[in-house]
Scaffold this motif. Sequence first.
Motif, PDB file in Angstrom:
ATOM      1  N   LEU A 240     -32.822 -39.871  19.828  1.00  0.00           N
ATOM      2  CA  LEU A 240     -32.800 -41.065  20.664  1.00  0.00           C
ATOM      3  C   LEU A 240     -31.362 -41.549  20.850  1.00  0.00           C
ATOM      4  CD1 LEU A 240     -34.388 -43.261  22.186  1.00  0.00           C
ATOM      5  CD2 LEU A 240     -34.600 -44.485  20.009  1.00  0.00           C
ATOM      6  N   GLY A 241     -30.592 -41.525  19.779  1.00  0.00           N
ATOM      7  CA  GLY A 241     -29.201 -41.945  19.876  1.00  0.00           C
ATOM      8  C   GLY A 241     -28.390 -41.064  20.806  1.00  0.00           C
ATOM      9  N   VAL A 242     -28.626 -39.756  20.740  1.00  0.00           N
ATOM     10  CA  VAL A 242     -27.917 -38.829  21.638  1.00  0.00           C
ATOM     11  C   VAL A 242     -28.278 -39.117  23.091  1.00  0.00           C
ATOM     12  CG1 VAL A 242     -27.680 -36.417  22.339  1.00  0.00           C
ATOM     13  CG2 VAL A 242     -27.705 -37.011  19.907  1.00  0.00           C
ATOM     14  N   LEU A 243     -29.558 -39.297  23.361  1.00  0.00           N
ATOM     15  CA  LEU A 243     -29.998 -39.545  24.734  1.00  0.00           C
ATOM     16  C   LEU A 243     -29.447 -40.864  25.269  1.00  0.00           C
ATOM     17  CD1 LEU A 243     -33.708 -38.379  24.418  1.00  0.00           C
ATOM     18  CD2 LEU A 243     -31.866 -37.189  25.624  1.00  0.00           C
ATOM     19  N   GLN A 244     -29.390 -41.882  24.429  1.00  0.00           N
ATOM     20  CA  GLN A 244     -28.880 -43.184  24.859  1.00  0.00           C
ATOM     21  C   GLN A 244     -27.407 -43.121  25.246  1.00  0.00           C
ATOM     22  OE1 GLN A 244     -30.010 -45.416  21.367  1.00  0.00           O
ATOM     23  NE2 GLN A 244     -31.849 -46.257  22.338  1.00  0.00           N
ATOM     24  N   LYS A 245     -26.682 -42.184  24.665  1.00  0.00           N
ATOM     25  CA  LYS A 245     -25.254 -42.048  24.952  1.00  0.00           C
ATOM     26  C   LYS A 245     -24.963 -41.024  26.044  1.00  0.00           C
ATOM     27  CE  LYS A 245     -24.053 -43.185  20.171  1.00  0.00           C
ATOM     28  NZ  LYS A 245     -23.505 -42.656  18.891  1.00  0.00           N
ATOM     29  N   SER A 246     -25.997 -40.335  26.514  1.00  0.00           N
ATOM     30  CA  SER A 246     -25.803 -39.231  27.455  1.00  0.00           C
ATOM     31  C   SER A 246     -25.896 -39.691  28.903  1.00  0.00           C
ATOM     32  CB  SER A 246     -26.851 -38.138  27.213  1.00  0.00           C
ATOM     33  OG  SER A 246     -26.718 -37.576  25.930  1.00  0.00           O
ATOM     34  N   ALA A 247     -25.243 -38.933  29.756  1.00  0.00           N
ATOM     35  CA  ALA A 247     -25.372 -39.103  31.201  1.00  0.00           C
ATOM     36  C   ALA A 247     -25.801 -37.775  31.795  1.00  0.00           C
ATOM     37  CB  ALA A 247     -24.058 -39.553  31.813  1.00  0.00           C
ATOM     38  N   ASP A 248     -26.576 -37.823  32.876  1.00  0.00           N
ATOM     39  CA  ASP A 248     -27.009 -36.585  33.511  1.00  0.00           C
ATOM     40  C   ASP A 248     -25.928 -36.066  34.458  1.00  0.00           C
ATOM     41  OD1 ASP A 248     -27.212 -38.061  35.869  1.00  0.00           O
ATOM     42  OD2 ASP A 248     -29.404 -38.093  35.870  1.00  0.00           O
ATOM     43  N   ALA A 249     -26.256 -34.993  35.169  1.00  0.00           N
ATOM     44  CA  ALA A 249     -25.266 -34.359  36.041  1.00  0.00           C
ATOM     45  C   ALA A 249     -24.824 -35.254  37.181  1.00  0.00           C
ATOM     46  CB  ALA A 249     -25.832 -33.048  36.590  1.00  0.00           C
ATOM     47  N   ARG A 250     -25.627 -36.242  37.516  1.00  0.00           N
ATOM     48  CA  ARG A 250     -25.270 -37.185  38.577  1.00  0.00           C
ATOM     49  C   ARG A 250     -24.538 -38.413  38.027  1.00  0.00           C
ATOM     50  NH1 ARG A 250     -28.363 -36.075  43.321  1.00  0.00           N
ATOM     51  NH2 ARG A 250     -28.653 -33.814  43.335  1.00  0.00           N
ATOM     52  N   GLY A 251     -24.274 -38.419  36.738  1.00  0.00           N
ATOM     53  CA  GLY A 251     -23.570 -39.529  36.122  1.00  0.00           C
ATOM     54  C   GLY A 251     -24.443 -40.703  35.726  1.00  0.00           C
ATOM     55  N   ARG A 252     -25.759 -40.552  35.813  1.00  0.00           N
ATOM     56  CA  ARG A 252     -26.677 -41.634  35.476  1.00  0.00           C
ATOM     57  C   ARG A 252     -26.927 -41.706  33.980  1.00  0.00           C
ATOM     58  NH1 ARG A 252     -30.659 -39.429  40.104  1.00  0.00           N
ATOM     59  NH2 ARG A 252     -30.437 -37.643  38.705  1.00  0.00           N
ATOM     60  N   SER A 253     -26.976 -42.911  33.434  1.00  0.00           N
ATOM     61  CA  SER A 253     -27.524 -43.095  32.099  1.00  0.00           C
ATOM     62  C   SER A 253     -29.022 -42.813  32.164  1.00  0.00           C
ATOM     63  CB  SER A 253     -27.285 -44.522  31.604  1.00  0.00           C
ATOM     64  OG  SER A 253     -25.897 -44.774  31.473  1.00  0.00           O
ATOM     65  N   LEU A 254     -29.568 -42.280  31.091  1.00  0.00           N
ATOM     66  CA  LEU A 254     -30.968 -41.879  31.102  1.00  0.00           C
ATOM     67  C   LEU A 254     -31.892 -43.047  30.799  1.00  0.00           C
ATOM     68  CD1 LEU A 254     -30.654 -38.523  29.122  1.00  0.00           C
ATOM     69  CD2 LEU A 254     -30.898 -38.784  31.591  1.00  0.00           C
ATOM     70  N   GLU A 255     -32.951 -43.169  31.592  1.00  0.00           N
ATOM     71  CA  GLU A 255     -34.049 -44.053  31.226  1.00  0.00           C
ATOM     72  C   GLU A 255     -34.933 -43.277  30.263  1.00  0.00           C
ATOM     73  OE1 GLU A 255     -38.102 -46.039  33.107  1.00  0.00           O
ATOM     74  OE2 GLU A 255     -36.487 -45.431  34.469  1.00  0.00           O
ATOM     75  N   ILE A 256     -35.218 -43.863  29.102  1.00  0.00           N
ATOM     76  CA  ILE A 256     -35.957 -43.163  28.059  1.00  0.00           C
ATOM     77  C   ILE A 256     -37.305 -43.841  27.846  1.00  0.00           C
ATOM     78  CG2 ILE A 256     -35.939 -42.373  25.661  1.00  0.00           C
ATOM     79  CD1 ILE A 256     -32.816 -42.783  25.812  1.00  0.00           C
ATOM     80  N   ILE A 257     -38.374 -43.104  28.103  1.00  0.00           N
ATOM     81  CA  ILE A 257     -39.731 -43.593  27.850  1.00  0.00           C
ATOM     82  C   ILE A 257     -40.181 -43.002  26.527  1.00  0.00           C
ATOM     83  CG2 ILE A 257     -42.108 -43.668  28.685  1.00  0.00           C
ATOM     84  CD1 ILE A 257     -40.972 -43.210  31.517  1.00  0.00           C
ATOM     85  N   GLN A 258     -40.587 -43.858  25.608  1.00  0.00           N
ATOM     86  CA  GLN A 258     -40.995 -43.393  24.284  1.00  0.00           C
ATOM     87  C   GLN A 258     -42.518 -43.324  24.181  1.00  0.00           C
ATOM     88  OE1 GLN A 258     -38.976 -45.341  20.981  1.00  0.00           O
ATOM     89  NE2 GLN A 258     -37.301 -45.971  22.326  1.00  0.00           N
ATOM     90  N   ILE A 259     -42.974 -42.276  23.515  1.00  0.00           N
ATOM     91  CA  ILE A 259     -44.405 -42.089  23.286  1.00  0.00           C
ATOM     92  C   ILE A 259     -44.611 -41.818  21.801  1.00  0.00           C
ATOM     93  CG2 ILE A 259     -44.388 -39.582  23.757  1.00  0.00           C
ATOM     94  CD1 ILE A 259     -47.035 -39.979  25.260  1.00  0.00           C
TER      95      ILE A 259
END
Length: 350
Positions: A240-259
């Motif tokens: 979760l920490g890695v994803l929160q700090k990551s950006a995709d190829a378009r430069g967007r921060s990721l929206e993370i849906i948790q299940i």
Amino acid sequence: MYPAEQKFKMPPEWAVHVRTFIEWPVKSSMCRPENYAEVCRGYADAARAIAGFEPVTMLVNPEDMNQASKLCGPEVELVEMLHNDSWFRDNGPTFVINDSGQIAGINWKFNAWGGRYLPCDLDDSVPLKLLEREQIPIFNAPIVLEGGSIHVDGEGSLLTTQECLLNPNRNKGMTKKEITAVLKQYLGIETVIWLNKGLAGDETDGHIDNAVCFVRPGVVLMQVCNDPNDSNYATTRENLGVLQKSADARGRSLEIIQIPQPVPEYYMDKRLTLSYINFYFVNGGIILPVFGGKSAETDKIAEQIFRDIFPERKVITIDGIPLVKEGGNVHCITQQMPLARPGWASHQSY
């Protein structure tokens, strides 16, 4: 030339499918042969559920043709093709397409998850035989890679884990930089988001398709553990920490849906890798594994989350227990063949 140099790229799984490919179970390859009948019913149930949305082709060893025909019924196409095991996501080809409406297949090297379940020579030969049968151009890739170890958004981003792709039992001596370069060359991606590990009990060395996936560009679905005493707690918090700090190829921060993860289950003293992330996109629907029993409540939560994420898709649940006892689930057994057409773009879906 590499596929990317010819403008090929791997489309997202929600793009329109021509069909789904699956391999019929092989009793001699099973960890628990006594469950063969149950596993076959699980495969057939999944195949028939998918066939309600799109064509399904089942690759079957000749000696199993009668059984597969009886359980799958007329709605599933059966094709004789020799194989050792039945996890087509991992030993099958990865399909790539370009804006001109061309399709090609990537033939990765396959070594049975780091040599765990040998022999695998027949599995390694399946992509070439299938692509030749379908008259689809072939790109032979230079690395060992299983399809369950990667997930893409169709806009240049790829998710994976270091536990799998950097494991010396796959591509010994290769660096993260070198493997990233191959992924870019063959899949047309620009950015790799590297998580460290996958979920507990995963015999595939941390495949991403049990942990996290894209559900649309810029949005990921992640299974989380909220019990500090569970080994998945630290792993999912780190991811979760890695994803929160990551950006995709378009430069967007990721929206993370948790299940929430299902309640841990053990079979023959080994933890089962129960995962709602191991679902499968079909044309107009979602095939979602559920687990019942102690997980009945999380099953309901998961189903509602999927309905909320995909209001335009019909969510079909199937019993995931027969498949997970052998180490995977509906995403692991399937491989989508995308529809290639002029002007393709990643947002096109059904």
